[in-house]
Design a protein around this motif. Structure first.
Motif, PDB file in Angstrom:
ATOM      1  N   SER A  60      42.810  50.177  38.728  1.00 16.32           N
ATOM      2  CA  SER A  60      42.795  48.721  38.324  1.00 16.32           C
ATOM      3  C   SER A  60      41.731  48.033  39.136  1.00 16.32           C
ATOM      4  CB  SER A  60      44.068  48.050  38.488  1.00 16.32           C
ATOM      5  OG  SER A  60      44.698  48.287  39.454  1.00 16.32           O
ATOM      6  N   GLY A  70      41.074  44.160  35.220  1.00 13.85           N
ATOM      7  CA  GLY A  70      41.545  44.784  34.260  1.00 13.85           C
ATOM      8  C   GLY A  70      42.021  46.221  34.832  1.00 13.85           C
ATOM      9  N   LEU A  94      41.218  44.776  29.307  1.00 14.87           N
ATOM     10  CA  LEU A  94      40.655  43.782  29.979  1.00 14.87           C
ATOM     11  C   LEU A  94      41.488  42.520  29.945  1.00 14.87           C
ATOM     12  CD1 LEU A  94      36.928  44.059  29.206  1.00 14.87           C
ATOM     13  CD2 LEU A  94      37.797  44.690  31.293  1.00 14.87           C
ATOM     14  N   ILE A  95      41.581  41.663  30.922  1.00 17.38           N
ATOM     15  CA  ILE A  95      42.524  40.552  31.186  1.00 17.38           C
ATOM     16  C   ILE A  95      41.740  39.460  31.395  1.00 17.38           C
ATOM     17  CG2 ILE A  95      44.672  39.745  32.196  1.00 17.38           C
ATOM     18  CD1 ILE A  95      45.535  42.869  32.476  1.00 17.38           C
ATOM     19  N   PRO A 102      45.270  39.146  27.654  1.00 21.21           N
ATOM     20  CA  PRO A 102      44.563  40.271  27.258  1.00 21.21           C
ATOM     21  C   PRO A 102      43.415  39.589  26.468  1.00 21.21           C
ATOM     22  CG  PRO A 102      46.292  40.231  26.046  1.00 21.21           C
ATOM     23  CD  PRO A 102      46.749  39.170  26.744  1.00 21.21           C
TER      24      PRO A 102
END
Length: 328
Positions: A60, A70, A94-95, A102
Motif C-alpha cells: 500500500s 490505495g 483505489l481510495i 473506494p
C-alpha cells in the motif's frame, strides 16, 4: 440522506484493453521517481504464509499531490495450478484520501504482470550492456514470459534466448507464448537443463521463479553480465547463489524491501542504489565493461498505484468498466 456515488470495477479484459507497453513503462518510471523524491510513499509490506501453503500480502501507499491512495492485496496460491488457473492472484483498490471511500476496484493480475515486466525493462535499459545478444531466463510462468517479452523490446540487440525451466524439461507453452515476439525481434529460443552453461553463455540473466535456493553457481556468471532478479519477494526466498552479490553492483526498487524480502536479505550489509535515484537524476551510474550488475526487484506499491491511477483516468475518459451504485 446517503450520498449517491458509484464504484468503478475493471476486470482483467478491461484492464488489458486500456494499457499498452509504453503507458506502463512511463507509469512505472514515474513510480520510481516519485519514490526517490519522497513524493510517493510506500507503507510497510504485509507478507504472510497461510495454513493451506499459500502466501498472502498487502502493498500500500499514497501520492499526496495527486490524491492517490490505495493498496494491492495479492499472493501466491500454488494449488491453483491443479485447477488450470494462475497461482498469482491480485486485486487493487483505489481510495479517496479525503473521505476514505473506494474509487475503483481493479483486477490486479495483469497490472502486476505488466508493471513487473516494465520494471525489468527499465532495469535492462539502465544496467545491461547495450550490445547484449544472449538472454538466459529461468522460469516458465507468466512472469518469465513477460520479462522475456519486455526484454526483447528493451534490448533490441538480443538475438538468442536460452530457457531454463524448473523441472529441467522443455516448456512448450512458454515457447508458444513467445513465438511472435521472438519472430519480431529476429531472435531464437532454445531450452537447456544445464543452468551454469546457460548463465556462462549469456549477457543478461533473468530469474523469475518462486525458488528458495540458488538456481546456478556464482562462478558461472561472467564479468559484464547483468541480472534481473525477479522471484525473491518473501522472507526465505532466493534465486541467486552465495557470493554473487558481493561481486556485483546492486540496484533495487526499494532498499528496505530489498533487505527484508528480496535477494539482499541474504547480504544486507552490501551497498545498494535505488533505481529511482538514477531515473530522477540524483545519482549516476556508468557501466564498466567488467561490471556484474544485479537489479533486485521486490515490487513496490507505487508501481501498482501509478498504473491503477492511469487506468482510472483512462476508464473515465473512455467510459470503460462497470459502474455500481455505492452510496454512503
Amino acid at each position: 440522506m446517503p450520498k449517491n456515488t458509484q464504484l468503478l470495477l475493471l476486470d482483467t479484459r478491461q484492464v488489458a484493453a486500456l494499457l499498452n507497453y509504453h503507458m506502463v513503462i512511463d507509469a512505472v518510471a514515474d513510480a520510481f521517481k516519485l519514490h526517490s523524491g519522497g513524493a510517493g510513499r510506500i507503507f510497510p509490506v504485509v507478507r504472510e504464509g497461510l495454513g493451506n501453503g499459500a502466501v498472502f500480502g498487502i502493498k500500500s501507499g499514497d501520492i499526496d499531490s495527486r490524491s492517490v491512495l490505495g493498496f494491492k492485496a495479492a499472493g501466491f496460491w500454488q494449488q491453483n495450478r491443479t485447477l488450470g488457473a494462475e497461482p498469482h492472484q491480485a486485486t487493487i483498490l483505489l481510495i479517496d484520501p479525503e473521505s476514505g471511500r473506494p474509487h475503483c476496484v481493479i483486477d490486479g493480475n495483469i497490472v502486476t504482470t505488466l508493471r513487473t515486466g516494465a520494471a525489468g525493462a527499465l532495469g535492462l535499459g539502465l544496467f545491461a550492456r547495450p550490445d547484449s545478444r544472449v538472454l538466459c531466463v529461468f522460469g516458465s510462468g507468466v512472469q518469465a514470459q513477460i520479462q522475456t517479452r519486455f526484454a526483447l523490446r528493451a534490448v533490441p540487440t538480443l538475438r538468442h534466448v536460452i530457457h531454463v525451466s524448473r523441472d529441467g524439461r522443455p516448456a512448450p507453452d512458454f515457447e508458444a507464448a513467445l513465438a511472435a515476439d521472438l519472430e519480431t525481434a529476429g531472435a531464437t529460443l532454445a531450452h537447456t537443463a544445464d543452468a551454469d552453461a546457460a548463465v556462462a553463455a549469456s549477457d543478461i540473466v533473468i530469474t523469475a521463479t518462486p525458488g528458495r535456493k540458488a538456481l546456478f553457481h556464482a562462478e558461472a556468471v561472467r564479468p559484464g553480465t547483468h541480472i534481473n532478479a525477479v522471484g525473491a519477494d518473501t522472507q526465505g526466498k532466493r534465486e541467486l547463489p552465495d557470493g554473487l552479490l558481493a561481486r556485483a553492483r546492486i540496484f533495487v526498487d526499494d532498499p528496505i524491501q530489498a533487505r527484508q524480502i528480496g535477494e539482499c536479505q541474504w547480504a544486507p550489509e552490501l551497498a545498494i542504489t535505488a533505481i529511482g535515484d538514477l531515473l530522477a537524476g540524483t545519482t549516476s551510474f556508468t557501466r564498466q565493461a567488467e561490471d556484474i550488475t544485479v537489479f533486485d526487484m521486490t515490487g513496490i506499491a507505487l508501481q501498482d498505484l501509478t498504473v491503477a491511477h492511469l487506468l482510472l483516468r483512462e476508464a473515465k475518459a473512455t467510459g470503460a468498466g462497470t459502474r455500481v451504485d455505492w452510496p454512503w
